[in-house]
Design an enzyme around this catalytic site. Structure first.
Site, PDB file in Angstrom:
ATOM      1  N   LEU A   9       0.828  -1.206   0.000  1.00  0.00           N
ATOM      2  CA  LEU A   9       0.000   0.000   0.000  1.00  0.00           C
ATOM      3  C   LEU A   9       0.860   1.252   0.000  1.00  0.00           C
ATOM      4  O   LEU A   9       1.850   1.341   0.727  1.00  0.00           O
ATOM      5  CB  LEU A   9      -0.913   0.028   1.233  1.00  0.00           C
ATOM      6  N   CYS A  10       0.473   2.224  -0.826  1.00  0.00           N
ATOM      7  CA  CYS A  10       1.071   3.557  -0.793  1.00  0.00           C
ATOM      8  C   CYS A  10      -0.063   4.572  -0.809  1.00  0.00           C
ATOM      9  O   CYS A  10      -1.226   4.212  -0.626  1.00  0.00           O
ATOM     10  CB  CYS A  10       2.050   3.759  -1.944  1.00  0.00           C
ATOM     11  N   ALA A  11       0.242   5.839  -1.028  1.00  0.00           N
ATOM     12  CA  ALA A  11      -0.784   6.881  -0.917  1.00  0.00           C
ATOM     13  C   ALA A  11      -1.838   6.769  -2.002  1.00  0.00           C
ATOM     14  O   ALA A  11      -3.028   6.897  -1.736  1.00  0.00           O
ATOM     15  CB  ALA A  11      -0.138   8.265  -0.947  1.00  0.00           C
TER      16      ALA A  11
END
Length: 582
Positions: free
Chosen positions: A485-487
Site C-alpha cells: 500500500l502507498c498513498a
C-alpha cells in the site's frame, strides 16, 4: 534556511495527525470513489461546448441530448458522495469495534443517501422532488448526512441496541433487524433537521448551509485565500507530508461547486469567474506536479553543467510532463533541499496569482471542465478553459515565469553539485537519506536508475539492512499473498512487481498486488501480509487494528530500505519471510 526547515519539521507529527483524521479521510476517499463519474460527465461538456469556440453551436434540442448524461451523473454527485463518504467513515469506525459486532456499511450508505434527500431535495407539484441541490451544491450537506449517519449507527451498534433474534435465525435476517433502529434514528434525526431548517430559515438544509458558507467560498476565491490554499499544498509536500490529505478535503466542496458554477455561467453566456477549481490545482498551481515543476527537468537538462543534474533532468522530463514529478522531486532532490525552498513554495503561488489576474482583469473564463490529472499542464489549461485565446497566452506565460523563478536557485545548486563532482565527493548523501526517510521515493529511484541517473552503488541493492539472505527464499513453502500500500496505489506497484518477478524466478509461492491506502478495506482479507510504503507508514497504528482483527501480518518500511527492496527481488522475498518469523 536549514534552521527554518528544521523548525518546520518539528510540526510534522501534528500535521500527520490531521492527515489521518477519519472525517477528512472519509471526504477524500468519498471523492476518489466518485472520480469516474466526474470524468465521464466531463466528456459531454467537451463535446457540447468546445465547438462554440470555433463558431459551431449545437441546436437546443441537440444540446439537451448531449448534456443529459452529464445531468444524470454529475447532477447527482452530491447524492452519490453521501453514500461513498458514509462507507469510508464506516470502515474507520469498524476498526474500533469488535469484529463480531460491526457496522453494516451497506446500511449506512443507504441511510446516508435517504437522509441526504431529506436535507437537499424539495418536493415538486407533479410529484417527485427537485434535483437542484443533488449535485455539487449539495456536497457539504452530503458530508453532514454521512457523518451523522455513521455516528448514530456507531452509537447503536457499540451499545448493542437492537432487536435480538433467536440464534436459529439466519445471520442475513438478523442483520436486517439489527439495522432497523439506527436507520430509523438517522432518518428521524435528519428529517427533524429538515423541518427545523424550513421552519426557521424557510429553505432546505442544503441551501441554508450554502448561505452560511458563502462568505467562506468568496474569501477562498480571493487573493489571500488562493495564496494560502495553494501555498499549503507545496509547503506540506516540501517537509514530507502528503499535502492533498490535509488540503483537498477542506476545499473539495468549494472546488467542485465552483466548477459547476463556471459551467452554468458559460451556458448563460456570462463570465466564468470562479478561480478555485480542480483544474486550477492540477494545471496551474501544480503544473507538472507539486511545486509547479514542469519546467524544472528541462532546466536541469539544458541549463546545468553538472553531469548528474543533466542525467536527472533527462530521466525526469517525460514523467513530469504528465504530472508525475517524483523523479525530479526526490532525484535532485527538490524537497527538503534548502536551496529550493523558496521557488518550490512560491512558484505555485505566483502561478495562481497570474491565473487570477487573467480571470479577474482580462475576463478569461476559468475552468469549467474536469480533466484527468495526468493531462500535461499547458494542454490542461487550454482544454479545461474551453480553448480560449487567453488560455494559450497563459500557458506560455506560466512556463516563462516558472523558469525565471527557478533559474537563480538552480544555478546555485548546480554550482554545489559541480564542485562536489570535481572534488570526487559523494553528492548530497545526507540530504538524500533525509529525503528517503520522509518520502516514498521508489518510483523516482526506479526511473532514475533505468535512465542511468542514479548514483546508488550496486552494493546497496544487495544489502538491505537486515533483509538480505541468499538461501532463505526457499523457506516460503505455502501460498502467500502480499498487498503493498502507498498513498495513491500507483507507485506501490514497483515493490509488488519486484516480488512477483523474484517469486517466479525462484519458484516461491508468493503473489503480490499494489493498492492505495483507503481503498484497501474490502480486499485486505484476501492477503496474509500487508506492507506499508514510507509515504503511508504513519498510518501503521490505524491499520494494525484491522490486520490484528483479521489475523494478517503488517509491516512498514523506511525510505532507503524500501528503495533497496524494489531493486532487489530476492531481498524483498527475504523481507516477506522475516515477517512470518517474527
Amino acid at each position: 534556511m536549514n534552521k527554518l526547515i528544521a523548525w518546520i519539521e518539528k510540526g510534522k507529527p501534528f500535521f500527520e495527525k490531521i492527515s489521518r483524521n477519519i472525517y477528512l479521510r472519509a471526504i477524500r476517499d468519498g471523492f476518489i470513489a466518485a472520480i469516474p463519474i466526474i470524468l465521464f460527465s466531463s466528456i459531454f461538456i467537451l463535446i457540447t461546448y468546445v465547438p462554440n469556440v470555433f463558431g459551431f453551436t449545437w441546436s437546443k434540442t441537440m444540446e439537451g441530448i448531449l448534456m443529459k448524461p452529464y445531468n444524470y451523473t454529475m447532477g447527482i454527485v452530491g447524492l452519490l458522495v453521501a453514500g461513498t463518504t458514509a462507507k469510508s467513515l464506516t470502515d474507520s469506525y469498524n476498526r474500533k469495534l469488535d469484529k463480531t459486532n460491526q457496522i453494516n456499511f451497506i446500511s449506512t450508505m443507504m441511510a446516508a443517501i435517504c437522509g441526504f434527500l431529506f436535507l437537499a431535495a424539495d418536493p415538486v407539484k407533479d410529484g417527485g422532488f427537485s434535483s437542484a441541490f443533488m449535485g455539487t451544491k449539495g456536497l457539504l450537506t452530503a458530508f453532514i448526512s454521512a457523518f451523522i449517519t455513521v455516528i448514530v449507527y456507531n452509537f447503536f451498534v457499540k451499545r448493542n441496541i437492537t432487536i435480538k433474534m433467536p440464534k436459529e435465525v439466519p445471520p442475513n435476517i438478523s442483520q436486517v433487524f439489527k439495522d432497523i433502529f439506527p436507520l430509523s434514528a438517522v432518518i428521524l434525526i435528519l428529517y427533524a433537521l429538515d423541518l427545523l431548517s424550513r421552519a426557521i430559515v424557510h429553505t432546505n438544509v442544503a441551501n441554508a448551509v450554502l448561505k452560511v458558507f458563502e462568505p467562506l467560498f468568496t474569501a477562498a476565491d480571493g487573493w489571500i485565500g488562493v495564496t494560502l490554499i495553494f501555498g499549503a499544498f507545496a509547503f506540506f509536500w516540501f517537509v514530507g507530508i502528503h499535502g492533498p490529505s490535509i488540503v483537498e478535503p477542506a476545499i473539495a466542496a468549494i472546488t467542485y461547486a465552483n466548477l459547476e458554477t463556471n459551467l452554468h455561467l458559460i451556458q448563460a453566456g456570462e463570465h466564468a469567474d470562479k478561480v478555485i477549481t480542480p483544474g486550477t490545482q492540477m494545471f496551474v498551481a501544480t503544473m507538472g506536479g507539486t511545486g509547479a515543476t514542469l519546467v524544472v527537468p528541462f532546466m536541469f537538462m539544458w541549463l546545468t553543467k553538472s553531469k548528474r543534474n543533466k542525467a536527472i533532468g533527462r530521466a525526469s522530463v517525460v514523467p513530469t510532463f504528465f504530472g508525475v514529478n517524483e523523479p525530479i522531486l526526490f532525484g535532485a532532490p527538490l524537497v527538503l533541499n534548502p536551496v529550493f525552498f523558496i521557488p518550490f513554495i512560491f512558484a505555485p503561488i505566483v502561478n495562481i496569482w497570474i491565473f487570477k489576474f487573467f480571470v479577474d482583469v482580462l475576463n478569461m473564463n476559468s475552468f469549467s471542465i474536469f480533466l484527468p490529472w495526468t493531462t500535461p499542464g499547458p494542454l490542461g489549461i487550454v482544454m479545461g478553459t474551453g480553448f480560449a485565446f487567453w488560455s494559450f497566452v497563459l500557458a506560455i506565460l506560466l512556463i516563462v515565469v516558472d523558469v525565471i523563478i527557478y533559474y537563480p536557485f538552480l544555478k546555485v545548486y548546480d554550482e554545489q553539485v559541480l564542485e562536489e563532482e570535481l572534488g570526487n565527493k559523494e553528492a548530497n548523501n545526507e540530504l538524500k537519506e533525509k529525503v528517503s526517510a520522509n518520502f516514498d521515493t521508489k518510483k523516482a529511484d526506479a526511473i532514475l536508475a533505468t535512465a542511468g541517473a542514479s548514483e546508488a552503488d550496486t552494493d546497496d541493492t544487495s544489502s538491505v539492512d537486515e533483509t538480505t539472505s541468499t538461501s532463505s527464499t526457499d523457506t516460503i513453502s505455502e501460498q502467500t499473498n502480499v498487498l503493498v500500500l502507498c498513498a495513491g496505489g500507483g507507485t506501490s506497484g514497483l515493490l509488488a512487481n519486484a516480488l512477483n518477478k523474484a517469486a517466479e524466478e525462484y519458484e516461491v509461492p508468493v503473489k503480490a498486488a499494489a493498492g492505495g491506502y483507503g481503498a484497501h478495506m474490502d480486499i485486505m482479507k484476501d492477503y496474509q501480509l500487508i506492507i506499508l510504503a514510507p509515504q503511508v507508514a504513519s498510518n501503521f497504528e490505524d491499520i494494525k487494528q484491522d490486520t490484528d482483527r483479521l489475523g494478517i501480518k503488517l509491516a512498514k518500511t523506511e525510505g532507503a530500505q524500501y528503495i533497496k527492496l524494489t531493486r532487489d527481488g530476492e531481498a524483498a522475498l527475504e523481507f516477506v519471510k522475516q515477517q512470518f518469523n517474527n
